[in-house]
Design a protein around this motif. Structure first.
Motif, short mmCIF file in Angstrom:
data_model
loop_
_atom_site.label_atom_id
_atom_site.label_comp_id
_atom_site.label_asym_id
_atom_site.label_seq_id
_atom_site.Cartn_x
_atom_site.Cartn_y
_atom_site.Cartn_z
N GLY A 60 11.56 85.82 16.81
CA GLY A 60 11.81 86.97 17.20
C GLY A 60 10.46 87.99 17.25
N ILE A 61 9.43 87.42 16.45
CA ILE A 61 8.29 88.45 16.57
C ILE A 61 7.26 87.80 17.78
CG2 ILE A 61 5.86 88.52 15.24
CD1 ILE A 61 7.28 88.51 12.71
N LEU A 62 7.34 86.51 18.05
CA LEU A 62 6.69 85.97 19.12
C LEU A 62 7.27 86.56 20.55
CD1 LEU A 62 4.57 83.71 20.12
CD2 LEU A 62 6.55 82.36 20.19
N VAL A 63 8.54 86.36 20.63
CA VAL A 63 9.26 86.97 21.87
C VAL A 63 9.03 88.27 21.95
CG1 VAL A 63 11.30 87.27 22.78
CG2 VAL A 63 10.93 85.19 21.87
N VAL A 91 10.46 93.04 33.21
CA VAL A 91 10.77 91.81 32.84
C VAL A 91 9.96 91.79 31.12
CG1 VAL A 91 9.73 89.43 32.80
CG2 VAL A 91 10.64 90.44 34.89
N GLY A 92 9.08 92.42 31.00
CA GLY A 92 8.42 92.66 29.78
C GLY A 92 9.36 93.43 28.90
N GLY A 99 13.57 90.06 22.03
CA GLY A 99 12.91 89.70 20.75
C GLY A 99 13.10 90.49 19.70
N THR A 100 13.48 91.77 19.79
CA THR A 100 13.85 92.60 18.80
C THR A 100 15.08 92.48 18.42
OG1 THR A 100 12.31 94.51 19.88
CG2 THR A 100 14.06 95.20 18.20
N LYS A 105 18.55 89.95 13.84
CA LYS A 105 19.71 88.89 13.26
C LYS A 105 18.91 88.27 12.05
CE LYS A 105 22.38 88.31 17.63
NZ LYS A 105 22.59 87.43 18.51
N GLY A 106 17.65 88.01 12.44
CA GLY A 106 17.07 87.31 11.33
C GLY A 106 17.08 87.97 10.09
N PHE A 107 16.75 89.49 10.17
CA PHE A 107 16.85 90.26 8.91
C PHE A 107 18.27 90.43 8.34
CE2 PHE A 107 12.87 92.23 10.58
CZ PHE A 107 12.10 91.93 9.37
#
Length: 119
Positions: A60-63, A91-92, A99-100, A105-107
């Motif tokens: 997530g941080i990378l994306v 696109v960015g 990514g956010t 979801k990870g948190f």
């Protein structure tokens, strides 16, 4: 007065008698042992959640970083090449949002929720 002294003597006998005090110590030891086992299980669950969410958080941080970097580059190109800059902005921005979402979801995996009430 004699009754009170007699009652104190009997209670003292029971409290200081070796078998009664060993029973109290055994009960205390068992409850302490159960509390330690429960705490060990809770710690294992937290460590497992952290391990499982580690790769998702890194992704997530990378994306998100990549997406927002592309957005910044697109903003810089708006003056010289407006069409490319606008495309990079869209696109960015979309990549950064994805990514956010991955980060959130990870948190969620590592959040414990509210603590349980203890008796």
């Amino acid at each position: 007065m004699k009754k009170r002294l007699f009652l104190i003597g009997i209670l003292g006998f029971f409290f200081f008698h070796p078998t009664f005090s060993q029973t109290l110590n055994q009960v205390s030891y068992d409850s302490l042992k159960q509390a330690m086992i429960k705490m060990d299980q809770e710690l294992y669950q937290v460590q497992l959640n952290l391990h499982q969410s580690q790769s998702q958080l890194k992704t997530g941080i990378l994306v998100a970083t990549l997406g927002y970097t592309v957005t910044i580059i697109g903003g810089q190109l708006l003056g010289t090449e407006p069409e490319l800059g606008e495309a990079l902005l869209y696109v960015g921005g979309a990549t950064g949002i994805v990514g956010t979402v991955i980060l959130f979801k990870g948190f969620k995996k590592i959040s414990l929720g509210p603590p349980l009430l203890r008796n």
